[in-house]
Design an enzyme around this catalytic site. Structure first.
Site, PDB file in Angstrom:
ATOM      1  N   ASP A   1       0.875  -1.158   0.000  1.00  0.00           N
ATOM      2  CA  ASP A   1       0.000   0.000   0.000  1.00  0.00           C
ATOM      3  C   ASP A   1       0.924   1.222   0.000  1.00  0.00           C
ATOM      4  OD1 ASP A   1      -2.351   1.597   0.360  1.00  0.00           O
ATOM      5  OD2 ASP A   1      -1.919   1.684   2.509  1.00  0.00           O
TER       6      ASP A   1
ATOM      7  N   ASP B   1       0.088   5.005   1.004  1.00  0.00           N
ATOM      8  CA  ASP B   1      -0.055   5.908   2.151  1.00  0.00           C
ATOM      9  C   ASP B   1      -0.128   5.112   3.454  1.00  0.00           C
ATOM     10  OD1 ASP B   1      -0.162   8.214   0.460  1.00  0.00           O
ATOM     11  OD2 ASP B   1      -2.234   7.704  -0.014  1.00  0.00           O
TER      12      ASP B   1
END
Length: 169
Positions: free
Chosen positions: A9, A11
């Site tokens: 991922d 952020d």
């Protein structure tokens, strides 16, 4: 021959999540991300970024802003001899087919790069990341989030350095 992948991922895993980060000056790498990626590069894993970017649909920033920041990020990794194969992003709001927790971005990478999902890893900081990984049949799921506890589907760590120590043991 199928390849193994590390899915990240963005952020909260690659950069500190400051909500809708879209400018280089606001992009701050998470402590331990480069060492973690180096560990997987040494094991011949392909590295991908899987990220929801609803800030585009909300009008907070444009696809072009996202592309500029992504190029910067990829370049910073390459300075450390880390190759990001591809970034998959969902620019939409809830209800689309590519937004995590749906597995579409992961499955697209699987098809494009002939990925062995059972031997691949997905690291995220949100339950939707874990749900996407489960939906894509990824067996090695790691959640970086102190608010949760391990369960039968994923292991939880407080930060990337703790995860890397676990992987090296």
């Amino acid at each position: 021959m199928k390849k193994n992948a590390l899915f990240l991922d963005r952020d909260g895993i690659i950069n500190i999540d400051k909500k809708y980060v879209h400018k280089i000056e606001d992009f701050e790498f998470c402590d331990g991300i480069f060492e973690l990626c180096e560990f997987f590069m040494q094991k011949d894993f392909l590295i991908f970024v899987i990220t929801n970017q609803s800030g585009i649909a909300r009008g907070y920033y444009s696809e072009k802003d996202f592309e500029i920041l992504s190029s910067y990020m990829i370049n910073e990794f390459s300075k450390k001899d880390i190759k990001i194969q591809k970034i998959y992003h969902c620019p939409h709001l809830d209800g689309c087919e590519c937004r995590k927790p749906k597995p579409a971005m992961l499955l697209k990478a699987q098809n494009e790069f002939n990925i062995n999902m059972e031997k691949s890893f997905f690291i995220g900081d949100n339950i939707t990341d874990m749900q996407a990984g489960i939906n894509a049949k990824i067996k090695n799921l790691f959640l970086i989030n102190e608010d949760y506890k391990d369960n039968e589907n994923y292991k939880v760590f407080k930060n990337l350095k703790e995860l890397l120590r676990y992987l090296k043991d």
